[in-house]
Structures are given as C-alpha cells and as structure tokens.
Motif scaffolding. Structure first.
Motif, PDB file in Angstrom:
ATOM      1  N   ASP A 172       1.093  -1.223  -0.360  1.00  0.00           N
ATOM      2  CA  ASP A 172      -0.202  -0.037  -0.186  1.00  0.00           C
ATOM      3  C   ASP A 172       1.425   1.270   0.113  1.00  0.00           C
ATOM      4  N   ASN A 173       0.585   2.253   0.277  1.00  0.00           N
ATOM      5  CA  ASN A 173       1.271   3.520  -0.136  1.00  0.00           C
ATOM      6  C   ASN A 173       1.793   3.941   1.500  1.00  0.00           C
ATOM      7  N   THR A 229       2.708   2.376  -3.340  1.00  0.00           N
ATOM      8  CA  THR A 229       2.763   2.864  -3.897  1.00  0.00           C
ATOM      9  C   THR A 229       2.375   4.412  -3.945  1.00  0.00           C
ATOM     10  N   LEU A 265      -0.194   5.922  -5.401  1.00  0.00           N
ATOM     11  CA  LEU A 265      -1.481   6.537  -5.205  1.00  0.00           C
ATOM     12  C   LEU A 265      -2.217   5.984  -3.703  1.00  0.00           C
ATOM     13  N   GLU A 302      -4.526   2.872  -2.458  1.00  0.00           N
ATOM     14  CA  GLU A 302      -3.906   2.164  -4.081  1.00  0.00           C
ATOM     15  C   GLU A 302      -4.022   0.650  -3.140  1.00  0.00           C
ATOM     16  N   HIS A 321      -1.765  -3.331  -3.542  1.00  0.00           N
ATOM     17  CA  HIS A 321      -1.752  -4.544  -4.398  1.00  0.00           C
ATOM     18  C   HIS A 321      -1.631  -5.707  -3.527  1.00  0.00           C
ATOM     19  N   GLY A 352       2.571   0.409  -9.450  1.00  0.00           N
ATOM     20  CA  GLY A 352       1.722   0.810 -10.097  1.00  0.00           C
ATOM     21  C   GLY A 352       0.706  -0.350 -10.935  1.00  0.00           C
ATOM     22  N   ASP A 353      -0.310  -0.041 -10.928  1.00  0.00           N
ATOM     23  CA  ASP A 353      -1.209  -1.258 -11.990  1.00  0.00           C
ATOM     24  C   ASP A 353      -0.448  -1.408 -13.085  1.00  0.00           C
TER      25      ASP A 353
END
Length: 143
Positions: A98-99, A115, A117, A120, A122, A141-142
């Motif tokens: 995460d961030n 991340t 953002l 966001e 994963h 990122g994605d």
C-alpha cells in the motif's frame, strides 16, 4: 637511437595524451606514428616515414574516428544502468503493498515497495509495474 623506436615512443605519447583528451584525435595520430614506425622498420627513409605518418593519420581521422565517435555516442544514449533500468519492469508482490509498506520481488531481488496513490493496494501474488525508484523503495502501480 633507431628511428622505429622514436616512432614507437611518439605513438605512446599520443596514446597517453588521448587518455587525457578523450577526443579520439591523438589516438589517430598514434596510429599514424605506428605507420611511420613500420616504414622505419623496413628501412624506409625519413621522408617516407613522415609521409606514412601523415597518410595513415589522415586516413584514420577521416574514416575510423567518425565511426568510432558515432558508435560511442549511440551507446551512451541507449544505455540505461543502475536502478533506472528497473523502471517499467514488472514485479510480483511478496508482501501486501500500500502507500505505507510492502515488498515486491523482481527476479531474485526483494525490494521494499509502496504505491504512489493513496488507497491503492496490491495483494500477495499480484503482478505490478515499477513506476519509480527512490533509494531502496520501489514505487509500483497497476500493469
């Protein structure tokens, strides 16, 4: 002192100067000096040795130097090294990212990951793209 030895010393001086200048000009003169040395070794007169020096140097400057310079410049522009080479590659999440925290695996390397953002996330096993690297942290990122 034999003439061929003087030409060899001159070639060494030119080559040494090339190390300082890095312009590929003195290196071509070193090649010309080796041409003069070759003529001296086969017993040619001093005038012919000088002609060989000028002709070989001019030929190297006109033909070899532009090719070598272009080759060196092309490689410099295309070459990515260090962590810049990792940006754009994919990685697999090995610890939830995460961030604020997380880890990803790129090949055999494990990186701390975040991340860019807020919000966001994963999960483990997800494939992500490396978008930025700052120090020891890979921002993902994605795909």
């Amino acid at each position: 002192m034999p003439a061929w030895l003087l030409w060899l010393i001159a070639a060494g001086v030119f080559a040494g100067g090339e190390v300082a200048s890095l312009d590929l000009v003195l290196l071509m003169f070193a090649g010309g000096a080796l041409g003069g040395m070759t003529v001296a070794l086969v017993g040619g007169p001093v005038v012919l040795q000088l002609v060989a020096f000028v002709v070989v140097s001019a030929a190297l400057l006109a033909v070899v130097r532009p090719i070598a310079k272009r080759h060196l410049l092309e490689r410099t522009e295309e070459q990515l090294d260090g962590v810049a080479a990792l940006v754009g590659r994919t990685a697999v999440v090995s610890e939830r990212v995460d961030n604020e925290s997380g880890h990803v695996r790129m090949g055999h390397d494990e990186w701390s990951a975040r991340t860019l953002l807020d919000g966001e996330v994963h999960e483990v096993g997800a494939e992500v793209r490396i978008v930025q690297i700052e120090g020891p942290i890979a921002y993902v990122g994605d795909i």
